[in-house]
Design a protein around this motif. Structure first.
Motif, PDB file in Angstrom:
ATOM      1  N   ARG C  74      55.445   6.404   4.172  1.00 17.11           N
ATOM      2  CA  ARG C  74      56.746   6.263   4.832  1.00 17.11           C
ATOM      3  C   ARG C  74      57.103   4.810   5.118  1.00 17.11           C
ATOM      4  O   ARG C  74      57.924   4.546   5.998  1.00 17.11           O
ATOM      5  CB  ARG C  74      56.812   7.039   6.157  1.00 17.11           C
ATOM      6  N   GLY C  75      56.475   3.892   4.443  1.00 12.36           N
ATOM      7  CA  GLY C  75      56.785   2.487   4.665  1.00 12.36           C
ATOM      8  C   GLY C  75      57.504   1.894   3.476  1.00 12.36           C
ATOM      9  O   GLY C  75      57.983   2.607   2.592  1.00 12.36           O
ATOM     10  N   VAL C  76      57.628   0.582   3.506  1.00 12.06           N
ATOM     11  CA  VAL C  76      58.132  -0.133   2.345  1.00 12.06           C
ATOM     12  C   VAL C  76      57.586  -1.542   2.469  1.00 12.06           C
ATOM     13  O   VAL C  76      57.357  -2.031   3.577  1.00 12.06           O
ATOM     14  CB  VAL C  76      59.686  -0.126   2.300  1.00 12.06           C
ATOM     15  N   ASP C  77      57.291  -2.178   1.338  1.00 13.57           N
ATOM     16  CA  ASP C  77      56.787  -3.545   1.373  1.00 13.57           C
ATOM     17  C   ASP C  77      57.773  -4.451   0.650  1.00 13.57           C
ATOM     18  O   ASP C  77      57.784  -4.511  -0.573  1.00 13.57           O
ATOM     19  CB  ASP C  77      55.396  -3.632   0.738  1.00 13.57           C
ATOM     20  N   LEU C  78      58.631  -5.095   1.436  1.00 12.72           N
ATOM     21  CA  LEU C  78      59.636  -5.967   0.830  1.00 12.72           C
ATOM     22  C   LEU C  78      59.060  -7.345   0.516  1.00 12.72           C
ATOM     23  O   LEU C  78      59.720  -8.159  -0.102  1.00 12.72           O
ATOM     24  CB  LEU C  78      60.826  -6.125   1.788  1.00 12.72           C
ATOM     25  N   SER C  79      57.815  -7.585   0.929  1.00  9.86           N
ATOM     26  CA  SER C  79      57.266  -8.928   0.770  1.00  9.86           C
ATOM     27  C   SER C  79      56.493  -9.101  -0.536  1.00  9.86           C
ATOM     28  O   SER C  79      55.925 -10.170  -0.761  1.00  9.86           O
ATOM     29  CB  SER C  79      56.359  -9.274   1.954  1.00  9.86           C
ATOM     30  N   VAL C  80      56.465  -8.085  -1.395  1.00  9.91           N
ATOM     31  CA  VAL C  80      55.623  -8.179  -2.594  1.00  9.91           C
ATOM     32  C   VAL C  80      55.983  -9.388  -3.458  1.00  9.91           C
ATOM     33  O   VAL C  80      55.103 -10.101  -3.938  1.00  9.91           O
ATOM     34  CB  VAL C  80      55.643  -6.880  -3.445  1.00  9.91           C
ATOM     35  N   GLY C  81      57.293  -9.607  -3.652  1.00 10.34           N
ATOM     36  CA  GLY C  81      57.706 -10.734  -4.492  1.00 10.34           C
ATOM     37  C   GLY C  81      57.229 -12.062  -3.908  1.00 10.34           C
ATOM     38  O   GLY C  81      56.757 -12.945  -4.647  1.00 10.34           O
ATOM     39  N   SER C  82      57.316 -12.195  -2.606  1.00 12.23           N
ATOM     40  CA  SER C  82      56.901 -13.439  -1.968  1.00 12.23           C
ATOM     41  C   SER C  82      55.388 -13.615  -2.024  1.00 12.23           C
ATOM     42  O   SER C  82      54.896 -14.737  -2.185  1.00 12.23           O
ATOM     43  CB  SER C  82      57.375 -13.466  -0.511  1.00 12.23           C
TER      44      SER C  82
END
Lengths: 496, 370, 338
Positions: C74-82
């Motif tokens: 139920r999460g999301v990881d928006l930092s993968v690109g960084s």
């Protein structure tokens, strides 16, 4: 069975939340192989007690003795390892996982370091067979009915080899057949020596099942009794501290003209060919098993799932109810079955909740008039005797019974001519229940037409002028108040 | 938005009347923002004596008016528990559409009007998919994030539209008559007033809070949820388009990548303003204060020559701290025993942080700066 | 339980059919797309081109799997690109300074660095109670800012990188390019982890019903911490592969990649509300994205349309999904009336 040493004891338990006392000096004794009812009104402390027993909360004072030794459960896992398992009111399964994994969640059998799926399915199938449930262990929990989900939870408890099984209102959303099946399984568990704590608001069903009963009131211990030595009114007196003479105070009313006429109403996949009438001043009960389509009919009357076929007439004129807004404009109100999800906005104030359906009437040109809002709410809440700090109090802080009163006040504020009540007293305490029944009766006496959906047969029989019975999306019988009996209704509700 | 673990719906306090909003304001988030703003302003004045000059302050605002304009409907959207990741792409599409029309020789005001219409349509598509088809907002606007930006590229390719008439560029660069008030600032102030009143004083605003707290219950109470959500996304598209026009006017040209990444800034500002990402609570004043804070913070960091991207470290930290700090007390008190495992974990975390920090600064010197 | 038993079995069959339909649906879509493109451009249906597609999606597959594990909880990881950008830059600095450093060591270094960055997300979210979207939105900015700070605005180009490092992605074992091999190993490892370990199962459990998971004695916080840590680790690996494959580390390396990984997950059938999603689906989802990109180029449609096509695909995927699900639910509610 009766003379065995207790498997679990609770001594002098106290618990506070902030400044509020939840439990004070509570005791409980469970013997192996007994079914022990835990009774009390909402807020009496039952939930807190079982949450302490299962390690969810830690007590401020007092102790738990399990199999002769004082124990401290730091969390639910500790309690589970000891063999104390609870099945909560709302089934807590994992909808995306299959039955087998739900049974063995967190304890999946492992062989050579990897989860042994085949072994798990075999073990699950055996457990289900033992319970007499014909379900495929590969079925996802999402697909199961409430009763089936409970069976899975029981299977899980058995697989843990629970010594104490706590069931918190397991019957509140079951039909009578399902209740009977559940009781058979619970009795079977008793013979294996499990101590079962059984919580229910349906007092009448307890006599068939329970060996002993402990009653709590206002967070304090009242008494423990052998079930065969008490009557329903004894129990109620212990729970509320007074006797309630009249459980179903239905006033006799001479019904007026037909207000609502439904003809061959249908929504594919839900119900078909529904026809009935509702007169002014009349309370019509709607009985049936869960999933028989009663709530679906109510939703259609209220425009949430508009009708696909058939007609609805109000005062003889055909109307097309395409949305709740239309239904409300026509004078229809709907008190939904799920109070917390559908009836109320728990995080908002009493005033905000009561004013919600009439907000546009309380405003001019889209601008809110908060003073009129507060006035409306105060009047409504007073009329229903909501116990509150003020209309600005959050609804979520009220007890279940008072919350239900707010829902009722909210809909009475719309001045409906037709009021649909879906399980109006589910899960609320005896005192409030009687108040709701009195209110229904007086509303009908003032000329309101009420359609009451209820799964509690005593309520249906006690409150209705007429009874409709639904089965598999159709109306299978209609009885007058005089004709209706439990047996007739059950016969019409089930295929038998 | 999904409600993640640990979110307690019952702890969210919606603002339900002007007086209550005011009462909460006295003790809540908004005051912290005010204190922070004053602190940063004092610091900025120390760094540059010119900071407090009206000219300077006014000119500074123009750098984040686009963000402010897009933030207004974002407050609505997040209050209902939804999200719009597509705003910067809508901005890009609208601005590119205007640029494309301009290249085709269409009158600039006609082109600008058409661009606003495109923005509203883009919002309408989002709204219909989310409200009527009940698709998750995160995924829908992620899809339109790519889709709208893609259309912008398809329109302009790698060329840029330029040569806007001065009357148009004054929208982004000009000031009001003889005063030094930027046109964009005035537009923002008027819009902020309107959006704030709608949120606080009108039924529409109340419905937004109700939907954010419990959408099902609002439907069961006769709230026209679908229409409200569609309207809110149309507003979002429209404001994004307006922001696009202002940005294009400020740059004096439009490239298809115009405004890329702004959605994250807008969401950051909104959340920093105290709008709960789970919906149901937050005030417009908080969001506007957060916008102000970020604006002067960036300005101050600019004064000491911190690069824009490095400034993001501060903004990102601020965002996290704004949520973390209020929760930290509760999280820490939930730890039952400080001995053994917990202390070990904290020690390990510290060790790893120190090691990483050392490695970061050591390896950084391996290649000299150009 | 007499009457209860028939319907669920029927319904379960249908649900499984839908899940399979999802994966089969993507396959059919890919095949149809391939057929159309091949008619216009025979060069599409060649082994070389197939290899090209795989090369292009290898990194996406690795990171999309990481993203999927996070989404399942139920999460999301928006930092993968960084994280990819930062690890690519840091590892590049190290290999430029120490050209003799063996490739595998660089990979391990990248994974370690990524793990630290991911763990920071994990601590914020699981122990700090910060909502995933906020925490990773914050670290998206922070980590990207760190890339600038670290590199002082400079970048590492092909001529600086030692040949050994460049071979990491370019080299091959038995005709199979290393980078594809790496993706295959990650796919197998993640599949085994999610299917055959208790911790892997806990990821689904936590995502499916976090409260019940806590009641069942599952250490929810730990599981959540773990998925972000794993996400960081896989991003670290992806960062090294990225620098090696594109022979450069820039300040904007992998910027915006987070959205592609969410897209691959969603197109691949991972439920954005958590609880379900399959490794095969995610791989197919990434493959579909890669195929479309490849096909558009081959057919000669302007690359400017690619982004729009990707967006449309995401929309299409959710619309089709919900249509199927709704029909299924209608059927299920009908069947529940026993």
């Amino acid at each position: 069975m009766r003379d065995q040493a207790p498997v679990m004891e609770v001594h002098h338990l106290s618990k506070h939340f902030g400044g509020v006392r939840a439990l004070k000096d509570v005791q409980l004794e469970l013997r192996a192989g007994e079914i022990h009812a835990l009774l009390g009104e909402n807020g009496a402390g039952k939930s807190t007690l079982i949450k302490i027993m299962t390690g969810f909360y830690q007590p401020d004072e007092g102790q738990l003795v399990f199999e002769g030794q004082t124990v401290h459960f730091g969390n639910t896992r500790d309690a589970q390892l000891a063999g104390i398992v609870a099945i909560y009111q709302e089934p807590s399964l994992f909808p995306d996982l299959d039955i087998a994994e739900n049974i063995f969640v967190g304890r999946q059998p492992v062989q050579r370091g990897r989860v042994a799926w085949r072994q798990m399915y075999r073990a699950a199938a055996e457990l289900l067979q033992q319970l007499g449930v014909a379900l495929d262990p590969r079925t996802k929990a999402r697909e199961l009915s409430v009763a089936q989900q409970q069976m899975v939870e029981i299977a899980r408890a058995i697989s843990i080899k629970a010594k104490v099984l706590i069931m918190d209102e397991p019957t509140s959303s079951l039909t009578q057949n399902e209740v009977a099946e559940l009781f058979a399984i619970v009795r079977q568990l008793r013979t294996t020596g499990t101590a079962i704590v059984f919580i229910s608001h349906r007092l009448e069903e307890l006599f068939a099942l329970v060996d002993r009963v402990t009653v709590l009131r206002d967070g304090a211990y009242v008494a423990t009794q052998e079930m065969e030595h008490v009557t329903t009114s004894d129990l109620i007196q212990m729970m509320v501290g007074r006797t309630l003479n009249e459980l179903f105070p239905k006033q006799a009313v001479v019904p007026g003209p037909v207000v609502l006429q439904v003809e061959q109403l249908g929504v594919p996949g839900s119900f078909a060919d529904i026809s009935f009438t509702l007169r002014q001043g009349e309370i019509v009960g709607m009985a049936g098993l869960i999933g028989a389509g009663r709530t679906a009919v109510a939703r259609t009357l209220f425009g949430i799932d508009p009708a696909v076929s058939g007609t609805i007439k109000l005062d003889g004129h055909a109307v097309s109810i395409t949305s709740p807004q239309v239904a409300m404009a026509l004078g229809i109100g709907y008190v939904p079955e799920d109070r917390k999800q559908q009836g109320l906005v728990l995080a908002m104030s009493i005033a905000n909740n009561i004013s919600l359906p009439v907000l546009s009437q309380l405003s001019s040109g889209g601008w809110l008039n908060t003073r009129r809002e507060q006035q409306l709410a105060a009047t409504g809440a007073q009329q229903l005797e909501v116990k509150m700090a003020g209309v600005r109090q959050q609804v979520g802080q009220l007890s279940g019974g008072n919350q239900q009163k707010v829902v009722l006040a909210k809909w009475l504020g719309t001045n409906p001519r037709v009021l649909v009540l879906d399980e109006p007293t589910r899960g609320i305490d005896v005192g409030t229940k009687a108040a709701v029944h009195r209110l229904m009766s007086s509303l009908a006496a003032q000329g309101m037409a009420i359609l009451m959906i209820s799964s509690e047969l005593p309520e249906v029989l006690g409150m209705s002028d007429r009874v409709l019975v639904m089965r598999e999306g159709r109306i299978t019988a209609e009885f007058t108040r005089v004709e209706a009996t439990q047996a007739k209704i059950m016969a019409a509700a089930t295929a038998a | 938005m999904t409600k993640p673990i640990g979110s307690a719906a019952t702890t969210q306090q919606p603002a339900y009347s002007a007086r209550d909003t005011l009462a909460r304001l006295l003790v809540r988030w908004e005051w912290l923002l005010v204190v922070l703003i004053i602190a940063v302003a004092v610091l900025n004045t120390r760094l540059s004596p010119f900071f407090l000059r009206t000219n300077n302050l006014l000119r500074t605002t123009s750098d984040f008016m686009e963000i402010g304009i897009m933030m207004l409907p974002m407050v609505f959207i997040i209050v209902t528990g939804n999200i719009d990741l597509s705003i910067a792409s809508t901005l890009g599409l609208s601005a590119s559409f205007m640029g494309w029309l301009h290249i085709m020789g269409v009158n600039i005001w006609l082109a600008a009007t058409a661009a606003l219409l495109v923005g509203a349509l883009a919002g309408l598509l989002n709204g219909v998919l989310i409200a009527r088809l009940r698709l998750p907002a995160l995924v829908v606007t992620l899809g339109t994030f790519s889709f709208y930006r893609g259309l912008a590229y398809a329109l302009l390719g790698d060329q840029a539209a330029r040569g806007y008439p001065p009357a148009f560029t004054s929208l982004g660069q000009g000031t009001l008559g003889r005063t030094r008030i930027p046109v964009a600032l005035l537009i923002f102030v008027l819009l902020a007033l309107a959006f704030g009143l709608v949120l606080n004083r009108m039924t529409f605003g109340r419905y937004l809070y109700v939907i954010g707290n419990n959408e099902e219950a609002s439907r069961f109470s006769g709230v026209p949820t679908v229409r409200i959500k569609i309207a809110m996304y149309v507003l979002s598209g429209l404001m994004a388009a307006l922001a696009g026009l202002i940005l294009a006017a400020r740059f004096g040209s439009t490239r298809p990548d115009i405004g890329t990444g702004l959605e994250l800034t807008v969401i950051t500002v909104t959340v920093l303003g105290g709008i709960s990402i789970f919906g149901g609570s937050g005030t417009m004043i908080g969001a506007i204060l957060a916008l102000l804070l970020i604006g002067i913070l960036r300005f101050g960091m600019g004064l000491v020559n911190i690069q824009g991207q490095v400034q993001d470290i501060v903004i990102g930290s601020l965002l996290i701290l704004s949520i973390l700090l209020p929760r930290l007390a509760g999280q820490l008190s939930a730890i039952r025993s400080w001995r053994g495992a917990t202390l070990g974990k904290i020690g390990l975390a510290l060790l790893v942080t120190v090691l990483f920090g050392w490695f970061f600064f050591w390896s950084r010197t391996l290649i000299p700066a150009k | 339980m007499g009457k209860m038993d028939m319907a669920p079995r029927l319904r379960a069959g249908l649900l499984q059919a839908v899940i399979k339909f999802r994966e089969a649906g993507i396959l059919v879509f890919i095949v149809a797309l391939a057929a159309v493109v091949t008619l216009r451009t025979p060069a599409f249906l060649t082994l070389d081109n197939f290899r090209d597609i795989l090369l292009n999606i290898s990194i996406l597959v690795i990171v999309a799997l990481a993203q999927s594990m996070v989404i399942i909880t139920r999460g999301v990881d928006l930092s993968v690109g960084s994280i990819i950008g930062l690890t690519a830059m840091m590892v590049s600095f190290v290999v430029v300074a120490f050209p003799a450093l063996p490739g595998p060591v660089a990979m391990v270094l990248g994974m370690l660095l990524g793990m630290v960055l991911g763990s920071f997300n994990g601590v914020l979210i699981s122990f700090g109670g910060v909502p995933p979207i906020i925490a990773t939105l914050g670290t998206l900015s922070i980590y990207r800012g760190l890339v600038f700070w670290y590199s002082r605005g400079t970048w590492v180009n092909a001529s600086q990188l030692p040949p050994g490092f460049r071979q990491l992605a370019k080299g091959s074992v038995l005709l199979l390019p290393n980078i594809i091999l790496g993706a295959i190993i990650v796919v197998a490892a993640v599949y085994y982890f999610l299917r055959y370990t208790r911790t892997g199962r806990d990821i689904y459990t936590v995502g499916s019903n976090p409260d019940a998971a806590r009641f069942a004695g599952i250490r929810v916080q730990r599981v959540i911490f773990l998925v972000y840590m794993l996400s960081g680790l896989l991003c670290g690996l992806a960062g090294v592969l990225w620098a090696s494959r594109f022979e450069a580390a820039q300040t904007n390396t992998a910027a915006g990649f987070e959205l592609q990984t969410v897209a691959a997950s969603v197109v691949g059938g991972v439920n954005i509300f958590g609880g379900s999603g399959s490794v095969l689906g995610v791989v197919l989802g990434a493959f579909l994205l890669g195929t479309i990109q490849n096909a558009l180029t081959l057919v000669g449609i302007s690359p400017f349309w690619q982004l729009a096509a990707q967006g449309l695909l995401i929309l299409l995927a959710v619309i089709v999904d919900s249509a199927i699900l709704r029909r299924l639910q209608r059927f299920a509610s009908g069947a529940q009336r026993v």
